[in-house]
Design a protein around this motif. Sequence first.
Motif, short mmCIF file in Angstrom:
data_model
loop_
_atom_site.label_atom_id
_atom_site.label_comp_id
_atom_site.label_asym_id
_atom_site.label_seq_id
_atom_site.Cartn_x
_atom_site.Cartn_y
_atom_site.Cartn_z
N GLU A 1 1.03 -1.09 -0.24
CA GLU A 1 -0.03 -0.06 -0.06
C GLU A 1 1.06 1.10 0.12
N LYS A 2 2.09 1.34 0.82
CA LYS A 2 2.77 1.98 0.80
C LYS A 2 3.40 2.75 -0.50
N LYS A 3 3.92 1.74 -1.28
CA LYS A 3 4.53 1.88 -2.74
C LYS A 3 3.34 2.25 -3.71
N ILE A 4 2.26 1.71 -3.48
CA ILE A 4 1.35 2.10 -4.36
C ILE A 4 1.05 3.77 -4.44
N LYS A 5 0.96 4.17 -3.02
CA LYS A 5 0.36 5.65 -2.67
C LYS A 5 1.96 6.13 -3.30
N GLU A 6 3.00 5.69 -2.97
CA GLU A 6 4.22 6.51 -3.61
C GLU A 6 4.44 6.66 -5.14
N PHE A 7 3.89 5.62 -5.66
CA PHE A 7 3.81 5.73 -7.12
C PHE A 7 2.57 6.63 -7.71
N GLY A 8 1.78 7.11 -6.92
CA GLY A 8 0.71 7.90 -7.18
C GLY A 8 -0.78 7.50 -7.47
N SER A 9 -0.49 6.06 -6.89
CA SER A 9 -1.94 5.25 -7.05
C SER A 9 -2.04 4.94 -8.10
N GLY A 10 -3.64 4.52 -8.32
CA GLY A 10 -4.17 3.70 -9.78
C GLY A 10 -4.17 4.77 -10.98
N PRO A 11 -4.85 4.18 -11.95
CA PRO A 11 -5.33 2.63 -12.05
C PRO A 11 -4.27 1.71 -11.78
N ILE A 12 -4.85 0.52 -11.45
CA ILE A 12 -3.84 -0.69 -10.99
C ILE A 12 -4.41 -1.91 -11.78
N VAL A 13 -3.62 -2.66 -12.33
CA VAL A 13 -4.08 -3.78 -13.03
C VAL A 13 -3.37 -5.02 -12.43
N THR A 14 -4.12 -6.19 -12.30
CA THR A 14 -3.53 -7.34 -11.55
C THR A 14 -3.87 -8.60 -12.55
N TRP A 15 -3.28 -9.97 -12.21
CA TRP A 15 -3.59 -11.04 -12.60
C TRP A 15 -4.86 -11.43 -11.82
N LYS A 16 -5.71 -12.57 -12.43
CA LYS A 16 -6.55 -13.14 -11.72
C LYS A 16 -6.08 -14.35 -11.07
N ASP A 17 -5.58 -14.13 -9.77
CA ASP A 17 -4.69 -15.18 -9.18
C ASP A 17 -4.72 -15.27 -7.83
N GLU A 18 -5.27 -16.86 -7.23
CA GLU A 18 -5.33 -17.02 -6.01
C GLU A 18 -4.19 -16.56 -5.03
N ARG A 19 -3.03 -16.52 -5.52
CA ARG A 19 -1.81 -16.22 -4.62
C ARG A 19 -1.87 -14.94 -3.98
N TYR A 20 -2.71 -13.86 -4.70
CA TYR A 20 -2.86 -12.77 -4.08
C TYR A 20 -3.41 -12.90 -2.68
N GLU A 21 -4.40 -13.63 -2.65
CA GLU A 21 -5.14 -14.02 -1.43
C GLU A 21 -4.24 -14.64 -0.31
N GLN A 22 -3.42 -15.64 -1.13
CA GLN A 22 -2.64 -16.48 -0.38
C GLN A 22 -1.38 -15.29 0.44
N PHE A 23 -1.13 -14.47 -0.16
CA PHE A 23 -0.06 -13.56 0.25
C PHE A 23 -0.75 -12.57 1.08
N GLY A 24 -2.00 -12.43 1.34
CA GLY A 24 -2.75 -11.54 2.28
C GLY A 24 -3.06 -10.03 1.48
N ILE A 25 -3.01 -9.96 0.09
CA ILE A 25 -3.00 -8.69 -0.54
C ILE A 25 -4.32 -8.44 -1.24
N GLN A 26 -5.05 -9.48 -1.26
CA GLN A 26 -6.39 -9.50 -1.98
C GLN A 26 -7.28 -8.50 -1.57
N SER A 27 -7.43 -8.44 -0.24
CA SER A 27 -8.67 -7.63 0.25
C SER A 27 -8.09 -6.11 0.44
N LEU A 28 -6.58 -5.71 0.24
CA LEU A 28 -6.18 -4.63 -0.09
C LEU A 28 -6.36 -3.96 -1.69
#
Length: 238
Positions: free
Chosen positions: A77-104
């Motif tokens: 979240e810190k790095k996203i804000k440092e980069f000026g936030s969105g728009p953001i694109v991601t894969w559709k990947d269950e590992r985002y949930e496994q790494f605890g960032i899906q809810s973010l």
Amino acid sequence: MKGSIQNRDAFLDQIAKQLGRERKTTLTPPVWKHNPQEEVLKDATLDELVDVLKLQCTKIHTELIMTSKSELSVDLEKKIKEFGSGPIVTWKDERYEQFGIQSLLTEKLPSVQEDVFEWDPNLGKENIAKAEQANIGITISEITLAESGTVVLYSGPNRGRTISFLPTHSIVIVPKSTIVPRMTQAAKFIREKLKNGEQVPSAINFITGPSNSADIEMNLVVGVHGPVKAVYMLVEDL
């Protein structure tokens, strides 16, 4: 769908005939006296490989952030804000949930007006348009080469390759367990998958930091044909 090769035997038989010899059906791999490709960093521990990766990242204009599963969401979240936030694109990947960032990505960021788009194979070229307009693309490394600071990304129906090179900024989640010494081990890893009959993506991308280009006078320009900035977020996952 798995494809099939039509008329392969007839084609190869015809080539052998034109060469004036019997067709070879088996090949014996050569045995080399020296194998320098196997020697580099072969005895390095995983922590030593991390140190090699850290140093290499300073040479390829890539920031390396050390984190853990519990802290990854906060650091991301810190790095996203440092980069000026969105728009953001991601894969559709269950590992985002496994790494605890899906809810973010799906709950917290949209609540503060972030535009987060998840790759959807049903949308076709709309995915590419979203990646082209994005400020940040977030992907996950499958294999990470310590020697060169290279991340390996597998493409697929839910993992568009454009997410890694069309957005202005690239953030790659690097599980510590994916780190290997160099290209030699990465090639072996992929080859073993093939030997075991596992499905291997049609596009495997080896990416080393942000886009770099230099003219004849060696004046380096970063971000000409890809992300202007790249960040590796090394996650302690062992």
